[in-house]
Design an enzyme around this catalytic site. Structure first.
Site, PDB file in Angstrom:
ATOM      1  N   GLU A  97       6.174 -39.309  53.639  1.00 42.28           N
ATOM      2  CA  GLU A  97       6.734 -39.572  53.431  1.00 42.28           C
ATOM      3  C   GLU A  97       8.033 -39.234  54.812  1.00 42.28           C
ATOM      4  O   GLU A  97       8.925 -40.353  54.973  1.00 42.28           O
ATOM      5  CB  GLU A  97       7.735 -38.734  52.463  1.00 42.28           C
ATOM      6  N   HIS A  98       7.512 -39.219  56.205  1.00 43.31           N
ATOM      7  CA  HIS A  98       8.280 -38.803  57.126  1.00 43.31           C
ATOM      8  C   HIS A  98       7.886 -40.927  57.615  1.00 43.31           C
ATOM      9  O   HIS A  98       9.165 -41.001  58.119  1.00 43.31           O
ATOM     10  CB  HIS A  98       7.969 -38.012  58.616  1.00 43.31           C
ATOM     11  N   HIS A  99       6.626 -41.361  58.245  1.00 45.39           N
ATOM     12  CA  HIS A  99       6.572 -42.279  58.743  1.00 45.39           C
ATOM     13  C   HIS A  99       6.457 -43.342  57.375  1.00 45.39           C
ATOM     14  O   HIS A  99       5.587 -44.435  58.350  1.00 45.39           O
ATOM     15  CB  HIS A  99       5.301 -41.811  59.387  1.00 45.39           C
TER      16      HIS A  99
END
Ligand SMILES: Nc1nc2c(ncn2[C@@H]2O[C@H](COP(=O)(O)OP(=O)(O)OP(=O)(O)O)[C@@H](O)[C@H]2O)c(=O)[nH]1
Ligand SMILES: [Zn+2]
Length: 205
Positions: A97-99
């Site tokens: 979900e970060h990148h």
């Protein structure tokens, strides 16, 4: 007219059995291509926004699924079997979900039945339903375990996931070959030392 053009395009997609992709979604991907340094108007990239959009729909198919529905069909007649059931080396793919980079790995899922069992493919289906979302590995691990715990009310559940994160290999710290291991143990597997050792060793840990 631009509007008619869009309409024809949608009809073409439908005729090919493909879901039409809204204009703003395509435009967002063109913006990303431009931001990455390429020209979204060049020949090879013309259909790319639609392909990317549909690919993301597929990567994130899990949002359209109720994972616990996969565990609705349960079998009570287990011939007196009351030992653990383990599925290991289940390959899966997810995205962080970060990148929004790929997470690729394998999971081991075990439970100690109380009264009921499920078809083993259903454990893998639960995993995929959660993996096909934007995730962090910790949440994926605990969501799978909790879902089985709630649906089957077994004596114990154990989930161990080992995965590699694209955001660590292809970018950032650029360190390939690193495996991240997460585990979630509930019930007997958490409370009883012998059960925990047994399940982890059967999983190969
Ligand atoms: N705990 C956890 N971290 C993750 C997962 N996937 C990616 N990450 C990490 O999330 C962190 C995000 O950190 P930030 O500093 O906000 O982002 P960043 O600047 O891109 O970090 P770098 O990856 O170090 O370049 C990074 O350390 C990633 O490695 C995951 O599933 N679980
Ligand atoms: Zn990441």
């Amino acid at each position: 007219m631009a509007h008619d053009h869009l309409h024809d395009e949608d009809d073409d997609d439908l005729a090919r059995g493909k879901e039409p992709v809204p204009h703003d979604v395509q435009e967002a991907i063109r913006t990303l291509i431009r931001w990455s340094g390429d020209d979204p108007a060049r020949e090879g990239l013309l259909d790319t926004p639609k392909r990317v959009a549909r690919a993301w729909k597929e990567y994130c198919q899990g949002y359209g699924e109720d994972p616990s529905a996969h565990l609705a069909r349960q079998f009570e007649e287990v011939g007196g079997y009351n030992e653990l059931v383990l599925l290991k080396d289940i390959p899966f793919q997810s995205h962080c979900e970060h990148h929004m980079a790929p997470i690729v790995g394998k999971a081991a899922i075990a439970y100690l039945p109380r009264h009921k069992v499920v078809g083993i493919s259903k454990l893998a289906r639960v995993l995929h339903a959660y993996a096909r979302r934007l995730q962090i590995q910790e949440r994926l691990t605990s969501e799978v375990a909790q879902c089985i715990w709630d649906a089957l009310k077994p004596h114990g559940v154990a989930v161990v996931i080992e995965a590699q994160h694209g955001c660590m290999t292809g970018r950032g710290v650029r360190t390939p070959g690193v495996g991240m291991v997460t585990s979630r143990l509930i019930g007997t597997f958490l409370e009883d030392n012998r059960s925990r050792k047994e399940v982890l060793s059967l999983m190969g840990y």
